[in-house]
Design an enzyme around this catalytic site. Structure first.
Site, short mmCIF file in Angstrom:
data_model
loop_
_atom_site.label_atom_id
_atom_site.label_comp_id
_atom_site.label_asym_id
_atom_site.label_seq_id
_atom_site.Cartn_x
_atom_site.Cartn_y
_atom_site.Cartn_z
N MET A 133 -6.24 -4.69 4.01
CA MET A 133 -6.10 -3.40 3.32
C MET A 133 -4.66 -3.10 2.93
O MET A 133 -4.30 -1.96 2.70
CB MET A 133 -6.65 -2.27 4.19
CG MET A 133 -8.14 -2.38 4.47
SD MET A 133 -8.78 -1.00 5.44
CE MET A 133 -8.53 0.38 4.29
N ALA A 187 -2.96 -3.70 0.20
CA ALA A 187 -2.77 -3.10 -1.13
C ALA A 187 -3.09 -1.60 -1.09
O ALA A 187 -2.39 -0.79 -1.70
CB ALA A 187 -3.65 -3.80 -2.16
N TYR A 188 -4.15 -1.25 -0.38
CA TYR A 188 -4.55 0.16 -0.26
C TYR A 188 -3.45 0.98 0.39
O TYR A 188 -3.04 2.03 -0.13
CB TYR A 188 -5.84 0.23 0.56
CG TYR A 188 -6.26 1.62 0.95
CD1 TYR A 188 -6.92 2.46 0.06
CD2 TYR A 188 -6.02 2.09 2.24
CE1 TYR A 188 -7.31 3.74 0.43
CE2 TYR A 188 -6.41 3.37 2.61
CZ TYR A 188 -7.05 4.18 1.71
OH TYR A 188 -7.44 5.44 2.08
N TYR A 189 -2.94 0.51 1.53
CA TYR A 189 -1.91 1.26 2.23
C TYR A 189 -0.61 1.30 1.44
O TYR A 189 0.10 2.32 1.43
CB TYR A 189 -1.66 0.66 3.62
CG TYR A 189 -2.73 1.01 4.63
CD1 TYR A 189 -2.86 2.31 5.11
CD2 TYR A 189 -3.60 0.04 5.11
CE1 TYR A 189 -3.83 2.63 6.05
CE2 TYR A 189 -4.58 0.36 6.04
CZ TYR A 189 -4.69 1.66 6.51
OH TYR A 189 -5.66 1.98 7.43
N LYS A 233 -1.01 4.00 -1.19
CA LYS A 233 -0.92 5.33 -0.60
C LYS A 233 0.51 5.66 -0.21
O LYS A 233 0.99 6.78 -0.44
CB LYS A 233 -1.84 5.42 0.62
CG LYS A 233 -3.32 5.30 0.30
CD LYS A 233 -3.80 6.37 -0.67
CE LYS A 233 -5.28 6.32 -0.92
NZ LYS A 233 -5.73 7.23 -1.99
#
Length: 215
Positions: A125, A127-129, A132
């Site tokens: 994850m 890329a997601y973090y 954000k």
């Protein structure tokens, strides 16, 4: 207050719209990508605006004549890193820039717990973090009156109306999506949340009390 929900058709977004639709002090507009998504909001008596975060001026046009933006858009857990960056990062940047250009002062961002602590990022994850983290940084460096909400692992449990909210929780935890929606709505008007980054999990304190005494 006229409130634009970016990501209105998402799981948290729908809950936010449902709650705002029941209030008299706020008017809500749901930003959606496709006309076929409008039925849900039409049944609530909610105005919709069709716009795509991936276009240059989609959110800029959608944000005309509003007083606040709640950003809860996300690419979803089944997309690749490229899509995540387009929605969760570029889409957030465009929304913040639209707010600045239209002199919209209030901006609430639904982010994620541990966004700024890479050692705690879940494998796969990244890329997601990263998205954000960078979106949060952009918002904090803007001219907007912001609140960044960083919920823990999201669940579909029924809302308890009770949470734990701190600037630094120092631990993991989960939280109901409906609790997050209630938090986003209540944070619009709670001064203690202004210009704060708040970490959130389910807990034992009412939402209003937890947000009003944030530290």
């Amino acid at each position: 207050m006229k409130v634009l929900i970016v990501g209105a058709n998402g799981q948290i977004g729908r809950h936010i719209v449902q709650r705002l639709a029941k209030q008299e002090k706020h008017q809500v507009t749901a930003m959606i990508r496709k006309q076929e998504q409008a039925d849900f909001f039409n049944h609530l008596g909610v105005e919709t605006v069709i716009a795509d975060l991936e276009t240059e001026d989609g959110v800029l046009k959608a944000a005309e004549d509003v007083d606040a933006i709640i950003f809860t858009a996300g690419s979803g857990g089944h997309t690749g890193a490229d899509k995540t960056m387009l929605v969760d990062l570029d889409g957030a940047f465009k929304s913040i820039e639209a707010a600045e250009k239209h002199h919209i002062k209030r901006f609430i961002m639904v982010s994620a717990l541990h966004s700024d602590t890479p050692k705690n990022w879940k494998e796969g994850m990244e890329a997601y973090y990263t998205a954000k983290k960078r979106a949060d940084e952009r918002l904090r460096n803007s001219s907007l009156n912001y609140t960044i909400l960083r919920p823990g692992w999201l669940t579909n449990e029924k809302p308890s109306g009770k949470i734990e909210a701190k600037l630094d929780l120092g631990k993991d935890g989960s939280i109901s999506r409906e609790n997050v929606a209630d938090i986003a709505v209540q944070a619009l008007d709670i001064d203690a949340t202004f210009n704060q980054t708040i970490e959130l999990i389910d807990g034992d304190t009412t939402i209003n009390e937890a947000l009003s005494s944030i530290k």
